[in-house]
Design an enzyme around this catalytic site. Structure first.
Site, mmCIF file in Angstrom:
data_model
loop_
_atom_site.group_PDB
_atom_site.id
_atom_site.type_symbol
_atom_site.label_atom_id
_atom_site.label_comp_id
_atom_site.label_asym_id
_atom_site.label_seq_id
_atom_site.Cartn_x
_atom_site.Cartn_y
_atom_site.Cartn_z
ATOM 1 C CG ASN A 1 -0.537 5.428 -11.042
ATOM 2 O OD1 ASN A 1 -0.073 6.360 -11.706
ATOM 3 N ND2 ASN A 1 -1.711 4.866 -11.324
ATOM 4 C CD1 TRP A 2 3.580 9.180 -7.497
ATOM 5 C CD2 TRP A 2 4.895 10.793 -8.314
ATOM 6 N NE1 TRP A 2 4.737 9.199 -6.742
ATOM 7 C CE2 TRP A 2 5.562 10.182 -7.233
ATOM 8 C CE3 TRP A 2 5.542 11.832 -8.988
ATOM 9 C CZ2 TRP A 2 6.824 10.576 -6.811
ATOM 10 C CZ3 TRP A 2 6.817 12.229 -8.573
ATOM 11 C CH2 TRP A 2 7.450 11.608 -7.490
ATOM 12 C CE LYS A 3 -4.433 6.838 -9.547
ATOM 13 N NZ LYS A 3 -5.813 6.440 -9.323
ATOM 14 C CG HIS B 1 -4.417 2.309 -13.777
ATOM 15 N ND1 HIS B 1 -5.592 3.001 -13.597
ATOM 16 C CD2 HIS B 1 -3.831 2.236 -12.557
ATOM 17 C CE1 HIS B 1 -5.706 3.335 -12.322
ATOM 18 N NE2 HIS B 1 -4.656 2.884 -11.668
ATOM 19 C CD GLU C 1 -7.277 6.159 -12.645
ATOM 20 O OE1 GLU C 1 -6.174 6.615 -12.999
ATOM 21 O OE2 GLU C 1 -7.603 6.058 -11.442
ATOM 22 C CD GLU D 1 -4.417 -0.830 -9.263
ATOM 23 O OE1 GLU D 1 -3.788 -0.255 -8.361
ATOM 24 O OE2 GLU D 1 -4.688 -0.287 -10.334
ATOM 25 N N GLY E 1 -9.269 4.929 -5.492
ATOM 26 C CA GLY E 1 -9.546 6.338 -5.235
ATOM 27 C C GLY E 1 -10.862 6.585 -4.501
ATOM 28 C CB SER F 1 -8.517 2.853 -0.948
ATOM 29 O OG SER F 1 -9.304 3.584 -1.866
ATOM 30 N N GLY G 1 -2.018 4.670 -5.364
ATOM 31 C CA GLY G 1 -2.331 5.897 -6.086
ATOM 32 C C GLY G 1 -2.270 7.094 -5.157
ATOM 33 N N GLY G 2 -3.427 7.487 -4.643
ATOM 34 C CA GLY G 2 -3.532 8.707 -3.833
ATOM 35 C C GLY G 2 -2.483 8.839 -2.735
HETATM 36 C C1 PEP Z 1 -4.224 3.236 -8.482
HETATM 37 O O1 PEP Z 1 -4.364 4.263 -9.118
HETATM 38 O O2 PEP Z 1 -3.636 2.284 -9.015
HETATM 39 C C2 PEP Z 1 -4.758 3.176 -7.135
HETATM 40 C C3 PEP Z 1 -4.768 2.017 -6.524
HETATM 41 O O3 PEP Z 1 -5.240 4.339 -6.591
HETATM 42 P P1 PEP Z 1 -5.655 4.592 -5.031
HETATM 43 O O4 PEP Z 1 -4.544 4.055 -4.187
HETATM 44 O O5 PEP Z 1 -5.809 6.073 -4.924
HETATM 45 O O6 PEP Z 1 -6.928 3.865 -4.806
#
Ligand code: PEP
Length: 249
Positions: A9-11, A94, A96, A166, A172, A212, A233-234
């Site tokens: 997920n490149w957000k 998600h 967010e 999640e 993050g 993470s 994500g990151g």
């Molecule tokens: C996400 O945005 O779904 C996520 C899990 O982010 P990260 O891996 O950065 O925690």
């Protein structure tokens, strides 16, 4: 052999040239990867990335979707527009979207049913906040997010649904649920799905872990019985971290 679903997920990162560059590198370095793979660039880069990954083993994902097929919805992107660009998977619910943009279970459910009606695969994200975990209402929250999110979804459509667990406090932040903790919540998700759709559907369901995930913790997470993949994500923003995650074995 179990096949894992590894999704990035490149957000709200990557201009079009940056997205094309990352997608091109992933295409080259993941061509021999046997897992199910997906990348979800921002809307503005979907078309360009679609051109890069067309015909490869990487699916094109979107990070969200509007609740209607078309209409007066300033700022929204419709399921038909996503399909038009070659998107085959959409991330819904998600944290967010839930916590920063106030998306309710009811709104997420409308989107889930609309996406499935148009044969998009759905990654339905669920997860508790730190406060909810500390108050001991984790299971109540997960049960609600799953049953409300999937309300009205026919058993036959469930094969197009992946659940992503999640924990909000792990997204993050660099904090990861221990593999044991994550596995226990995944097992609980499966129990709820079994209550809603039966044992067989629950067994078939893919449940990703997100929060993470990094090259150095992915293998321990994926080794757990109820963990079937990762939503990243990151670490999905660089080939040097996403490739080793996708090729964790
Ligand atoms: C996400 O945005 O779904 C996520 C899990 O982010 P990260 O891996 O950065 O925690």
């Amino acid at each position: 052999m179990k096949r894992y679903f590894i999704a990035g997920n490149w957000k709200m990162y990557k201009t079009v040239p940056e997205a094309v560059s990352l997608a091109s590198e992933l295409k080259a370095r993941l061509s021999d990867c046997g897992e199910k793979l997906m990348i979800a660039p921002p809307f503005t880069a979907l078309q360009a990335v679609a051109g890069v990954i067309k015909g490869t083993n990487i699916l094109l994902g979107a990070q969200n979707m509007g609740p209607e097929e078309s209409g007066a919805h300033t700022g929204e992107v419709s399921v038909l527009m996503l399909k038009d660009l070659g998107v085959s998977v959409v991330i819904l619910g998600h944290s967010e979207r839930r916590h920063t943009y106030g998306e309710s279970d009811a709104l997420i459910n409308i989107k889930v049913r609309l996406a499935l009606k148009h044969k998009l695969e759905v990654i339905l994200c669920v997860g508790e906040t730190l406060e909810e975990r500390e108050q001991g209402v984790l299971e109540k929250v997960i049960r609600r997010q799953l049953s409300e999110g999937l309300k009205g979804v026919e058993p036959s459509a469930l094969t197009d649904v992946t659940v992503a667990y999640e924990p909000v406090w792990a997204i993050g932040t660099g904090k990861t649920a221990t593999p044991e903790d994550a596995d226990a919540v995944h097992e609980f998700c499966r129990k709820v799905i079994a209550e809603l759709y039966g044992q067989n559907a629950a067994k078939q369901l893919l449940i990703q872990y997100g929060g993470s995930v990094k090259p150095d913790n992915v293998a321990a997470l994926m080794a757990k019985q109820n963990i079937d993949g990762a939503l990243v994500g990151g670490a999905s923003l660089k080939a040097d971290t996403f490739v080793p995650i996708a090729k964790f074995r």
